[in-house]
Design a protein around this motif. Structure first.
Motif, mmCIF file in Angstrom:
data_model
loop_
_atom_site.group_PDB
_atom_site.id
_atom_site.type_symbol
_atom_site.label_atom_id
_atom_site.label_comp_id
_atom_site.label_asym_id
_atom_site.label_seq_id
_atom_site.Cartn_x
_atom_site.Cartn_y
_atom_site.Cartn_z
ATOM 1 N N VAL A 121 67.874 127.423 71.558
ATOM 2 C CA VAL A 121 68.144 126.515 72.683
ATOM 3 C C VAL A 121 69.238 125.508 72.345
ATOM 4 O O VAL A 121 69.729 124.807 73.241
ATOM 5 C CB VAL A 121 66.863 125.780 73.133
ATOM 6 N N ASP A 122 69.619 125.426 71.075
ATOM 7 C CA ASP A 122 70.700 124.530 70.669
ATOM 8 C C ASP A 122 72.029 125.256 70.477
ATOM 9 O O ASP A 122 73.009 124.660 70.017
ATOM 10 C CB ASP A 122 70.327 123.798 69.376
ATOM 11 N N ALA A 123 72.072 126.544 70.831
ATOM 12 C CA ALA A 123 73.330 127.287 70.765
ATOM 13 C C ALA A 123 74.288 126.761 71.833
ATOM 14 O O ALA A 123 73.879 126.418 72.944
ATOM 15 C CB ALA A 123 73.075 128.780 70.977
ATOM 16 N N VAL A 124 75.568 126.716 71.503
ATOM 17 C CA VAL A 124 76.579 126.130 72.405
ATOM 18 C C VAL A 124 77.160 127.209 73.323
ATOM 19 O O VAL A 124 77.548 128.284 72.868
ATOM 20 C CB VAL A 124 77.701 125.468 71.585
ATOM 21 N N PHE A 125 77.220 126.869 74.613
ATOM 22 C CA PHE A 125 77.771 127.766 75.625
ATOM 23 C C PHE A 125 78.862 127.063 76.426
ATOM 24 O O PHE A 125 78.820 125.843 76.622
ATOM 25 C CB PHE A 125 76.679 128.206 76.615
ATOM 26 N N GLY A 126 79.799 127.845 76.905
ATOM 27 C CA GLY A 126 80.668 127.397 77.987
ATOM 28 C C GLY A 126 80.068 127.914 79.274
ATOM 29 O O GLY A 126 80.285 129.065 79.653
ATOM 30 N N VAL A 130 71.296 124.922 76.151
ATOM 31 C CA VAL A 130 70.141 125.012 77.047
ATOM 32 C C VAL A 130 69.248 123.792 76.878
ATOM 33 O O VAL A 130 68.734 123.225 77.855
ATOM 34 C CB VAL A 130 69.362 126.310 76.795
ATOM 35 N N ALA A 131 69.086 123.346 75.631
ATOM 36 C CA ALA A 131 68.254 122.156 75.379
ATOM 37 C C ALA A 131 68.846 120.932 76.080
ATOM 38 O O ALA A 131 68.121 120.126 76.683
ATOM 39 C CB ALA A 131 68.132 121.907 73.884
ATOM 40 N N ALA A 150 70.690 138.442 70.962
ATOM 41 C CA ALA A 150 70.841 138.291 69.514
ATOM 42 C C ALA A 150 72.176 137.622 69.184
ATOM 43 O O ALA A 150 72.248 136.765 68.284
ATOM 44 C CB ALA A 150 70.732 139.651 68.832
ATOM 45 N N HIS A 151 73.213 137.990 69.916
ATOM 46 C CA HIS A 151 74.514 137.347 69.705
ATOM 47 C C HIS A 151 74.448 135.877 70.112
ATOM 48 O O HIS A 151 74.963 135.001 69.399
ATOM 49 C CB HIS A 151 75.590 138.067 70.508
ATOM 50 N N TYR A 152 73.836 135.590 71.253
ATOM 51 C CA TYR A 152 73.661 134.199 71.675
ATOM 52 C C TYR A 152 72.919 133.393 70.614
ATOM 53 O O TYR A 152 73.255 132.242 70.334
ATOM 54 C CB TYR A 152 72.855 134.136 72.973
ATOM 55 N N ASP A 153 71.908 134.005 70.048
ATOM 56 C CA ASP A 153 71.087 133.313 69.056
ATOM 57 C C ASP A 153 71.925 132.913 67.848
ATOM 58 O O ASP A 153 71.783 131.813 67.311
ATOM 59 C CB ASP A 153 69.938 134.228 68.627
ATOM 60 N N ALA A 154 72.821 133.806 67.455
ATOM 61 C CA ALA A 154 73.622 133.550 66.256
ATOM 62 C C ALA A 154 74.873 132.723 66.535
ATOM 63 O O ALA A 154 75.288 131.914 65.701
ATOM 64 C CB ALA A 154 74.025 134.885 65.619
#
Length: 223
Positions: free
Chosen positions: A134-139, A173-174, A200-204
């Motif tokens: 939930v702390d992965a960075v997204f655009g 997401v967080a 899995a890619h999002y997670d990493a």
């Protein structure tokens, strides 16, 4: 008149609404029109091309659509791709990378849009659980922002031969959940296949994309 190939889905409807707001007549095509797509788009000056979500062979779909556009005399195409299309860990992203190459070699005037993950994919009216960090960075991209950019590049000059990566904002997401006053947690449940590979890619790595291109095109910050 502008065709929206894949115009009955959520993105297609948003693009049609944005074009209508600019006073442009649209033609929406879907599965029913596919066997005679060239006839359906005849008379259109341009087309927005969206493949079905997680299409098993997007390059073949795009190649067939491009053939129909050329046969109908449609001279301009804008292709709906994805942020980071060349990502070997995500097969459906690779399909879009191959499709982008077909668009660039189509002989049509082209533009490629590469939106990040849609904000609308998260239901933030309640606690949210996702199968990745939930702390992965997204655009993240707002669907209506993407539609507004699509309408802009379809109706204004100067975008031919351009590829635009689109994000409305950078977030986790967080962070989005905290803004909405709900809680974000990670679930250990993982789907199989392409979705599992994507998560899995999002997670990493998340799916970073900067918001400046979107803001520059719209003349305002993204939603």
């Amino acid at each position: 008149m502008i065709a929206v190939v894949g115009g009955h889905g959520k993105t297609g409807r948003a693009v049609r609404a944005a074009l209508t707001a600019r006073g442009v007549e649209t033609v929406a095509t879907g599965r029913a029109e596919w066997p005679a797509l060239a006839d359906a788009v005849a008379g259109c000056a341009a087309a927005y091309l969206i493949a079905p979500n997680l299409h098993p062979d997007e390059p073949a779909y795009v190649a067939e659509a491009l053939d129909a556009l050329r046969a109908a005399g449609v001279g301009r195409v804008v292709y709906h791709s994805v942020a980071s299309p060349y990502c070997p860990a995500m097969p459906h992203h690779l399909g879009k990378a191959v499709a982008e190459d077909l668009v660039r070699r189509s002989g049509l005037a082209w533009t490629v849009l590469q939106p990040g993950a849609y904000l609308q994919n998260l239901d933030l009216t309640r606690d949210v659980a996702v199968p990745y960090d939930v702390d992965a960075v997204f655009g993240f991209a707002d669907r209506d922002d993407v539609a507004e950019v699509a309408a802009l590049v379809l109706t204004e000059t100067g975008h031919e031969g351009a590829t635009y990566e689109l994000a409305s904002r950078t977030a986790t997401v967080a962070g989005l959940a905290a803004e909405a006053g709900v809680r974000a947690t990670r679930t250990d449940e993982q789907p199989d296949g392409w979705l599992g590979a994507m998560f899995a890619h999002y997670d990493a790595h998340g799916l970073p994309a900067g918001p400046r291109t979107m803001a520059g095109l719209l003349g305002r910050p993204g939603r």
